[in-house]
Design a protein around this motif. Structure first.
Motif, PDB file in Angstrom:
ATOM      1  N   MET A   5      15.616  33.844  28.123  1.00 42.18           N
ATOM      2  CA  MET A   5      16.419  32.780  28.714  1.00 42.18           C
ATOM      3  C   MET A   5      16.667  33.098  30.186  1.00 42.18           C
ATOM      4  N   ILE A   6      16.420  32.137  31.051  1.00 41.64           N
ATOM      5  CA  ILE A   6      16.667  32.309  32.483  1.00 41.64           C
ATOM      6  C   ILE A   6      18.134  32.025  32.756  1.00 41.64           C
ATOM      7  N   ARG A   7      18.742  32.949  33.431  1.00 39.27           N
ATOM      8  CA  ARG A   7      20.171  32.840  33.723  1.00 39.27           C
ATOM      9  C   ARG A   7      20.383  32.050  35.004  1.00 39.27           C
ATOM     10  N   ASP A   8      21.348  31.154  35.020  1.00 39.46           N
ATOM     11  CA  ASP A   8      21.710  30.378  36.196  1.00 39.46           C
ATOM     12  C   ASP A   8      22.369  31.307  37.209  1.00 39.46           C
ATOM     13  N   ALA A   9      21.792  31.406  38.404  1.00 39.82           N
ATOM     14  CA  ALA A   9      22.308  32.331  39.425  1.00 39.82           C
ATOM     15  C   ALA A   9      23.730  31.987  39.857  1.00 39.82           C
ATOM     16  N   SER A  10      24.152  30.730  39.677  1.00 39.73           N
ATOM     17  CA  SER A  10      25.493  30.346  40.126  1.00 39.73           C
ATOM     18  C   SER A  10      26.600  31.014  39.314  1.00 39.73           C
ATOM     19  N   ASP A  11      26.291  31.437  38.080  1.00 39.25           N
ATOM     20  CA  ASP A  11      27.326  32.081  37.269  1.00 39.25           C
ATOM     21  C   ASP A  11      27.119  33.595  37.132  1.00 39.25           C
ATOM     22  N   MET A  12      26.107  34.131  37.819  1.00 41.36           N
ATOM     23  CA  MET A  12      25.827  35.560  37.738  1.00 41.36           C
ATOM     24  C   MET A  12      26.992  36.358  38.324  1.00 41.36           C
ATOM     25  N   LYS A  13      27.373  37.402  37.606  1.00 43.05           N
ATOM     26  CA  LYS A  13      28.451  38.267  38.076  1.00 43.05           C
ATOM     27  C   LYS A  13      27.912  39.680  38.236  1.00 43.05           C
ATOM     28  N   ARG A  14      28.294  40.308  39.333  1.00 41.20           N
ATOM     29  CA  ARG A  14      27.966  41.703  39.599  1.00 41.20           C
ATOM     30  C   ARG A  14      29.269  42.407  39.937  1.00 41.20           C
ATOM     31  N   ILE A  15      29.310  43.685  39.652  1.00 39.07           N
ATOM     32  CA  ILE A  15      30.482  44.494  39.994  1.00 39.07           C
ATOM     33  C   ILE A  15      30.062  45.569  40.990  1.00 39.07           C
ATOM     34  N   ALA A  16      30.828  45.700  42.039  1.00 31.59           N
ATOM     35  CA  ALA A  16      30.684  46.814  42.981  1.00 31.59           C
ATOM     36  C   ALA A  16      31.872  47.728  42.729  1.00 31.59           C
ATOM     37  N   ALA A  17      31.639  49.030  42.768  1.00 35.53           N
ATOM     38  CA  ALA A  17      32.721  49.965  42.471  1.00 35.53           C
ATOM     39  C   ALA A  17      32.603  51.214  43.334  1.00 35.53           C
ATOM     40  N   CYS A  18      33.745  51.851  43.536  1.00 41.01           N
ATOM     41  CA  CYS A  18      33.751  53.132  44.232  1.00 41.01           C
ATOM     42  C   CYS A  18      33.218  54.204  43.280  1.00 41.01           C
ATOM     43  N   THR A  19      33.007  55.394  43.777  1.00 41.73           N
ATOM     44  CA  THR A  19      32.427  56.475  42.985  1.00 41.73           C
ATOM     45  C   THR A  19      33.245  56.804  41.743  1.00 41.73           C
ATOM     46  N   CYS A  20      34.561  56.844  41.872  1.00 39.87           N
ATOM     47  CA  CYS A  20      35.393  57.209  40.717  1.00 39.87           C
ATOM     48  C   CYS A  20      35.714  56.014  39.829  1.00 39.87           C
ATOM     49  N   GLY A  21      35.408  54.792  40.267  1.00 39.51           N
ATOM     50  CA  GLY A  21      35.623  53.603  39.455  1.00 39.51           C
ATOM     51  C   GLY A  21      36.992  52.971  39.572  1.00 39.51           C
ATOM     52  N   ALA A  22      37.864  53.515  40.417  1.00 36.72           N
ATOM     53  CA  ALA A  22      39.214  52.964  40.550  1.00 36.72           C
ATOM     54  C   ALA A  22      39.245  51.639  41.319  1.00 36.72           C
ATOM     55  N   VAL A  23      38.297  51.440  42.234  1.00 35.80           N
ATOM     56  CA  VAL A  23      38.226  50.204  43.020  1.00 35.80           C
ATOM     57  C   VAL A  23      37.014  49.422  42.543  1.00 35.80           C
ATOM     58  N   THR A  24      37.249  48.179  42.120  1.00 31.53           N
ATOM     59  CA  THR A  24      36.144  47.324  41.671  1.00 31.53           C
ATOM     60  C   THR A  24      36.256  45.945  42.306  1.00 31.53           C
ATOM     61  N   LEU A  25      35.104  45.405  42.619  1.00 29.47           N
ATOM     62  CA  LEU A  25      34.988  44.104  43.260  1.00 29.47           C
ATOM     63  C   LEU A  25      33.984  43.283  42.470  1.00 29.47           C
ATOM     64  N   GLU A  26      34.398  42.082  42.042  1.00 35.43           N
ATOM     65  CA  GLU A  26      33.497  41.192  41.320  1.00 35.43           C
ATOM     66  C   GLU A  26      32.885  40.206  42.302  1.00 35.43           C
ATOM     67  N   MET A  27      31.579  40.042  42.184  1.00 41.40           N
ATOM     68  CA  MET A  27      30.826  39.105  43.018  1.00 41.40           C
ATOM     69  C   MET A  27      30.181  38.082  42.092  1.00 41.40           C
ATOM     70  N   THR A  28      30.420  36.804  42.341  1.00 39.55           N
ATOM     71  CA  THR A  28      29.883  35.746  41.490  1.00 39.55           C
ATOM     72  C   THR A  28      28.860  34.935  42.275  1.00 39.55           C
ATOM     73  N   GLY A  29      27.748  34.630  41.605  1.00 36.52           N
ATOM     74  CA  GLY A  29      26.721  33.795  42.215  1.00 36.52           C
ATOM     75  C   GLY A  29      25.654  34.586  42.921  1.00 36.52           C
TER      76      GLY A  29
END
Length: 183
Positions: free
Chosen positions: A1-25
């Motif tokens: 199934m091809i995923r719609d890029a508009s709803d794609m979510k990625r997470i960016a995080a610091c090395t220890c994982g305490a800071v996380t940023l969600e990126m959508t699309g």
């Protein structure tokens, strides 16, 4: 199934994982920058104990550019410090002070945030589509031609920024203020 890029979510995080940023699309672009400012900031970060590298051996800094309206700090935004190369600099870099991890760079008047590619899990990280400002790369560095190498920000790069800005209604929202840094 091809995923719609508009709803794609990625997470960016610091090395220890305490800071996380969600990126959508879909990202505006994934690129590697060779400008003097990115190299200087990378050297400063590398001098801090425990900080992961952001500049590669070839002098380039890989980024994923995301629209600011598609970002949410999920955790740890109160652990961010801002770093500017000069007090009057229009760019600021966000660093997680918990583990000295550079997370992203913001052109404060812009509508995008440049997230350091290595903060995104390898299986979710988009491949670089171009190299930009390669005229500033360190002397003696030869770059492969597997993706375009532009001496300055290319028309393609600028067009993508303009399209993203138009899609945002020509707004440039601020990154949400937190206790960790000031607007």
């Amino acid at each position: 199934m091809i995923r719609d890029a508009s709803d794609m979510k990625r997470i960016a995080a610091c090395t220890c994982g305490a800071v996380t940023l969600e990126m959508t699309g879909k990202p505006i672009v994934a690129a590697t920058c060779y400008c003097h400012s990115c190299q200087q900031a990378g050297r400063r970060f590398a001098a801090v104990p425990g900080a992961p590298a952001v500049v590669g051996a070839d002098g380039g800094t890989p980024y994923v550019l995301m629209r600011k309206d598609r970002l949410i700090w999920l955790s740890g935004s109160d652990r961010l410090d801002e770093h500017r190369l000069k007090p009057e600099s229009p760019t600021r870099r966000f660093v997680a002070r918990c583990c000295n991890t550079p997370i992203a760079l913001e052109f404060t008047k812009g509508h995008w945030l440049s997230v350091y590619s290595d903060r995104i899990a390898a299986e979710e990280r988009p491949a670089a589509e171009m190299r930009t400002i390669v005229g500033d790369r360190p002397e003696g560095v030869d770059l492969p031609d597997n993706i375009p190498n532009y001496r300055t920000p290319s028309g393609k790069f600028m067009w993508r920024l303009l399209k993203a800005w138009a899609a945002m209604g020509f707004r440039a929202p601020p990154i949400e203020a937190t206790k960790g840094f000031a607007q």
